[in-house]
Motif scaffolding. Structure first.
Motif, short mmCIF file in Angstrom:
data_model
loop_
_atom_site.label_atom_id
_atom_site.label_comp_id
_atom_site.label_asym_id
_atom_site.label_seq_id
_atom_site.Cartn_x
_atom_site.Cartn_y
_atom_site.Cartn_z
N LEU A 60 -34.76 9.89 -20.40
CA LEU A 60 -35.54 8.69 -20.12
C LEU A 60 -36.95 8.80 -20.67
CD1 LEU A 60 -34.27 8.05 -16.48
CD2 LEU A 60 -33.76 6.66 -18.51
N GLY A 61 -37.50 10.01 -20.64
CA GLY A 61 -38.80 10.23 -21.26
C GLY A 61 -38.77 9.99 -22.75
N ILE A 62 -37.68 10.38 -23.39
CA ILE A 62 -37.49 10.14 -24.83
C ILE A 62 -37.42 8.64 -25.10
CG2 ILE A 62 -35.85 10.36 -26.74
CD1 ILE A 62 -35.14 13.16 -25.62
N ARG A 63 -36.57 7.94 -24.35
CA ARG A 63 -36.40 6.50 -24.57
C ARG A 63 -37.71 5.74 -24.37
NH1 ARG A 63 -33.72 3.18 -19.93
NH2 ARG A 63 -35.83 3.63 -19.16
N ASN A 64 -38.41 6.03 -23.28
CA ASN A 64 -39.64 5.31 -22.99
C ASN A 64 -40.71 5.55 -24.05
OD1 ASN A 64 -38.36 4.50 -20.65
ND2 ASN A 64 -39.49 5.90 -19.31
N SER A 65 -40.78 6.76 -24.56
CA SER A 65 -41.80 7.10 -25.56
C SER A 65 -41.52 6.38 -26.87
CB SER A 65 -41.86 8.61 -25.76
OG SER A 65 -42.20 9.27 -24.54
N VAL A 66 -40.26 6.24 -27.23
CA VAL A 66 -39.90 5.46 -28.42
C VAL A 66 -40.22 3.99 -28.19
CG1 VAL A 66 -38.02 4.73 -29.94
CG2 VAL A 66 -38.12 7.11 -29.13
N ASP A 67 -39.92 3.51 -27.00
CA ASP A 67 -40.22 2.12 -26.66
C ASP A 67 -41.71 1.84 -26.81
OD1 ASP A 67 -39.33 -0.47 -25.36
OD2 ASP A 67 -40.86 0.18 -23.93
N GLY A 329 -41.82 13.80 -24.68
CA GLY A 329 -42.40 12.48 -24.85
C GLY A 329 -43.22 12.33 -26.12
N GLY A 330 -44.18 13.22 -26.32
CA GLY A 330 -45.03 13.15 -27.50
C GLY A 330 -44.24 13.31 -28.78
#
Length: 407
Positions: A60-67, A329-330
């Motif tokens: 979810l951290g990956i998805r949100n960061s791309v978003d 995330g980064g």
């Protein structure tokens, strides 16, 4: 994150690829037609990650960061005439769903790049599908060396198997030895019990750790393998106790690592556990309230200490995502931005956007990202080779040491 499992693409997958090949093999990407409202071309960036299950905190951290990257690219009109969207699919941290997701991304001609996956074993199921379609894939988390340098990399024969594969995370060829040097030289541990979860990431990380640790003069007190779904480690606790080890190194992920370390501590075995970036998560600390003194490595420098990451952290918080950006995330933001910059370069001069043009442009990108300088070498690996060692302290991961591996 990482052993090579020979995954064969099914007849159904091949059929789907055949149907979607038009406009997906470096030829015209027909789905990037104009947006009805603005006249902008719509470009979709796919996201493949575990959005449910034990590793969903990372996914979810990956998805949100791309978003966040996509929203900011649209807000600032980073690529004039292009509107970006994301398409996030759940691989549940398993190869088969990842393979199905790869086929779905390829079939959608608006998709000109994909961020992910989290797991090396999942990446292995996707790479050929993406490469056949010339669809660029940038992982923020994969560390298995063979993904970019081929199966014979350890013998010194490095050959890039897939031109479409890139990553912003450094590899286990560096992370495992860096951990070994820290544990031996800095933590002064000389006798380690080695455990891995038999998955591609965990087994590979344990192997590269072992090679460097024994080279330094350390002793492997014992070796065991667990199932990633195991939660009762009583038999291994007994073996660790009798081994005389002064530390445990675990190649695997936090859902099993947390309970394993906790059971060791509750049995009175107060030696530290160390692992890689897949345990350097707040979830590990929640699973193991007795984690004080455990160690972990993670790729790059700690994001929250970087001047380059201050805006990302503030913007992520302001966006109101309920899930933390977590370990990757980064790197996920930078992975998405690499694709955005690839689209920007491919579109420059009025060129028609194609998957092959974006793929080739990503190879040449160079920019100052959230995690520092973002660029890729001849294998598609990040040129940023920095890593950080952490210790669990007062319910948080505290920085112990940052640097680069010196072989």
């Amino acid at each position: 994150m990482r052993h090579r499992s020979a995954l064969v693409v099914s007849i159904a997958v091949i059929g789907a690829l055949s149907l979607s090949a038009c406009g997906s093999r470096g030829e015209k990407s027909s789905g990037t037609g104009g947006n009805a409202n603005s006249g902008d071309v719509t470009v979709v960036i796919g996201v493949d990650a575990p959005l449910t299950g034990d590793l969903s905190a990372l996914g979810l951290g990956i998805r949100n960061s791309v978003d966040l990257a996509v929203k900011q690219a649209n807000d600032t009109k980073e690529v004039p005439g292009v509107k970006f969207e994301i398409k996030a699919l759940d691989d549940t941290a398993k190869p088969a769903p990842g393979q199905q997701n790869a086929t779905q991304f390829v079939a959608d001609s608006k998709v000109l790049g994909v961020v992910g996956p989290l797991n090396t074993s999942v990446a292995q199921s996707m790479q050929q599908i993406f490469d056949d379609a010339k669809l660029v894939e940038v992982s923020p988390a994969n560390t298995g060396v063979e993904l970019s340098q081929g199966e014979k990399w350890a013998s010194g024969v490095k050959k890039r198997p897939f031109q479409s594969y890139f990553r912003t995370a450094t590899t286990d060829a560096i992370q495992g030895p860096f951990a070994a040097q820290f544990l031996y030289n800095d933590a002064k541990k000389t006798k380690v019990f080695l455990i891995d979860d038999q998955k591609a990431y965990g087994a590979g990380l344990a192997s590269t750790f072992k090679g460097e640790f024994t080279k330094l003069g350390g002793t492997i007190a014992g070796e065991e393998h667990v199932n990633p779904d195991d939660r009762d480690f009583s038999a291994i606790v007994t073996k660790v106790r009798s081994s005389g080890a002064d530390a445990v190194y675990y190649g695997g992920e936090y859902p099993a690592a947390g309970p394993l370390s906790l059971q060791l501590k509750e049995a009175g075995i107060t030696i530290p556990m160390m692992g890689g970036d897949a345990i350097q998560s707040g979830e590990y600390l929640k699973l193991n309230p007795k984690s004080q003194g455990d160690f972990a490595t993670a790729v790059g420098l700690p994001v929250d200490s970087l001047d380059t990451a201050k805006k990302f952290i503030a913007d992520y918080k302001a966006a109101g995502y309920k899930d933390a950006y977590e370990t990757y995330g980064g790197y996920s933001y930078d992975s998405a931005w690499a694709i955005i910059q690839g689209v920007k370069a491919a579109k420059a001069g009025g060129k028609e956007l194609t998957r092959v043009a974006v793929r080739d442009a990503v190879q040449k990108v160079s920019f100052d990202g959230v995690t520092g300088k973002v660029s890729f070498d001849e294998f598609g690996d990040t040129t940023n080779k920095q890593l950080t060692a952490y210790t669990a302290k007062d319910g948080k991961w505290a920085v112990e040491k940052s640097g680069t591996f010196k072989g």
